[in-house]
Design a protein around this motif. Sequence first.
Motif, mmCIF file in Angstrom:
data_model
loop_
_atom_site.group_PDB
_atom_site.id
_atom_site.type_symbol
_atom_site.label_atom_id
_atom_site.label_comp_id
_atom_site.label_asym_id
_atom_site.label_seq_id
_atom_site.Cartn_x
_atom_site.Cartn_y
_atom_site.Cartn_z
ATOM 1 N N SER A 80 0.816 -1.219 0.000
ATOM 2 C CA SER A 80 0.000 0.000 0.000
ATOM 3 C C SER A 80 0.850 1.270 0.000
ATOM 4 N N ARG A 81 2.090 1.181 0.495
ATOM 5 C CA ARG A 81 2.951 2.370 0.482
ATOM 6 C C ARG A 81 4.100 2.229 -0.522
ATOM 7 N N ARG A 82 4.055 1.174 -1.319
ATOM 8 C CA ARG A 82 5.105 0.976 -2.339
ATOM 9 C C ARG A 82 4.956 2.056 -3.416
ATOM 10 N N PRO A 85 -6.571 -5.218 -11.118
ATOM 11 C CA PRO A 85 -5.378 -4.405 -11.374
ATOM 12 C C PRO A 85 -5.571 -2.948 -10.981
ATOM 13 N N PHE A 86 -6.803 -2.458 -11.057
ATOM 14 C CA PHE A 86 -7.068 -1.073 -10.670
ATOM 15 C C PHE A 86 -6.960 -0.933 -9.148
ATOM 16 N N ALA A 87 -7.484 -1.936 -8.427
ATOM 17 C CA ALA A 87 -7.369 -1.923 -6.969
ATOM 18 C C ALA A 87 -5.896 -1.997 -6.560
ATOM 19 N N LEU A 88 -5.138 -2.846 -7.243
ATOM 20 C CA LEU A 88 -3.713 -2.992 -6.911
ATOM 21 C C LEU A 88 -2.931 -1.732 -7.291
ATOM 22 N N ALA A 89 -3.272 -1.134 -8.436
ATOM 23 C CA ALA A 89 -2.598 0.107 -8.835
ATOM 24 C C ALA A 89 -2.791 1.167 -7.765
ATOM 25 N N ALA A 90 -3.985 1.187 -7.159
ATOM 26 C CA ALA A 90 -4.274 2.177 -6.117
ATOM 27 C C ALA A 90 -3.535 1.877 -4.817
#
Length: 512
Positions: free
Chosen positions: A77-79, A180-185
């Motif tokens: 989440s902070r990457r 992928p959108f959730a992961l991008a966020a």
Amino acid sequence: MTKLTVISAAAATPEDRPFRARHLIGGTFRDSADGAVIERRSPAHGLLVSTAAEGGRAEVSEAVAVARAAFDAGDWSRRDGKARAALLLRVADLIERDLDRIARIETLESGKPISQARDEVAGAADLWRYAASLARTMHGESHNTLGPDILGVVLKEPVGVVSVITPWNFPFLIVSQKLPFALAAGCTAVVKPSELTPSSTVMLGELLIEAGLPDGVVNIVLGHGDPVGMAMTEDARVDMVTFTGSTGVGKAITAAASGTLKKVSLELGGKNPQVVFPDADLDAAADAIAFGVYFNAGECCNSSSRVIVHEDVAEALIEKVVALSRAVPFGDPLDPATKVGAIISPEHQDQIDAHVQDAVAGGAWLRLGGAGLPVPGLSGQFYQPTILSEVRPEMAIARAEVFGPVLAVLRFSNFEEAVALANDASYGLSAGVWSESVHTCLDFARRAEAGTVWTNTWMDGFPEMPFGGMKESGQGRELGRYGLEEFLEAKTVTMRIGRGSRAPWVQGSAPL
Ligand code: NDP
């Protein structure tokens, strides 16, 4: 049976060993504690094609705990965006590497044609690439006009742990419109595919691990909507639910999520009209209507199951659609020439047929089809391309999402009537307009109550273009920048610059 184009069973029946789908929790694939499984038989061939672990509340609780811990730990989440993007791009490459394997299980579990499944998997890889581009370019906003000693910043932060619940009609594509959108966020996730089509999502889980996603960032729990989907919705440690499926279940999810007031994003059903004006290119419209209603055997939220045609051209259009319908190749989904495959389950086939028989009993005129379609050499269920005309707006066939290869044709006499008929639906997902006049097209596009309007085309989609519904077709948007925004929270940071510049409140005299 009326003369149709039927593709018989391919010479060789599928000999694949059944895929063994297991939960993915904390980076480990595993069966349910009680060993329960759900078997899936190919809707076209009747053969056992997968065995999936059947989870329950215990597996969900564990998966949510792991996703929560992964989010709070911050490794994902902070990457930074560059690193998140690099991983999403690796996943896209791996999807393309395994395209054949994923497409084949998708066809075997869902009954959709193999050529279409391949296109969907390729399209899904493109979605992972597009989401990677968003991971590097997302940003908040700054406010430099709030006074000489104030700077305002709006930060965009991941919403947190997301429950992703997907249906059986486009299993791999739909999970790729969300995950992928959730992961991008920067979110972490628990994913539940439909129990009818679990395997391609588990294959995606394998690719996520191979790509190097940290353990616990994406977890997969297999099983039925109740209890698995329900538990994923009710759990207080989950911050958001993103769901695609029926409007009825969407409402149940909204009610269940209200207990913890979590964010809910819904992509639901439709009764999408294509409206054909007298100056339209009727050949192009007829082809788009056949595509709109038979694509994925009509088991599609975007199915154009209603045609609203001007009375002057109605008969000419119906004739063209009937002729095209006879030419569309229905049959064995494993044959590359097939364009329409099997119906997902015998129960669903019965529901489709009940809709059709009810319409005929109510006075609709059956122009083509109206029954199951025997396919030589195959034991599964197929339904004939079916066209009903003389449909009145109050009939169930004009209002309900049939989710099968069934077209309802209504007529209009002027523009206002066309708009009123198009909008006379509880749904508002998509609509189409056919006219050679740009004015007619734009007038209609602005008046249509639908999240997407196509003019002189149908179902063209792009990762850049947001998709979602009005009215009972859903809330929120997928794809495009809007699709990323769904998984972001806004945080306001207001900063006073310069020491001592703030007027004292307790001992100051300034009016409030
Ligand atoms: P559902 O809406 O029932 O299922 C979609 C997903 O939600 C599945 O993963 C399902 O699990 C899950 N689910 C079911 N009940 C719950 C619940 N109470 N809480 C949380 N999750 C739940 O669709 P169906 O597959 O049953 O199809 C029924 C009808 O829905 C179709 O005929 C069609 O009209 C419509 N539909 C619309 C879709 C769309 O794209 N708009 C997609 C699919 C269906 P599981 O199936 O494993 O039980």
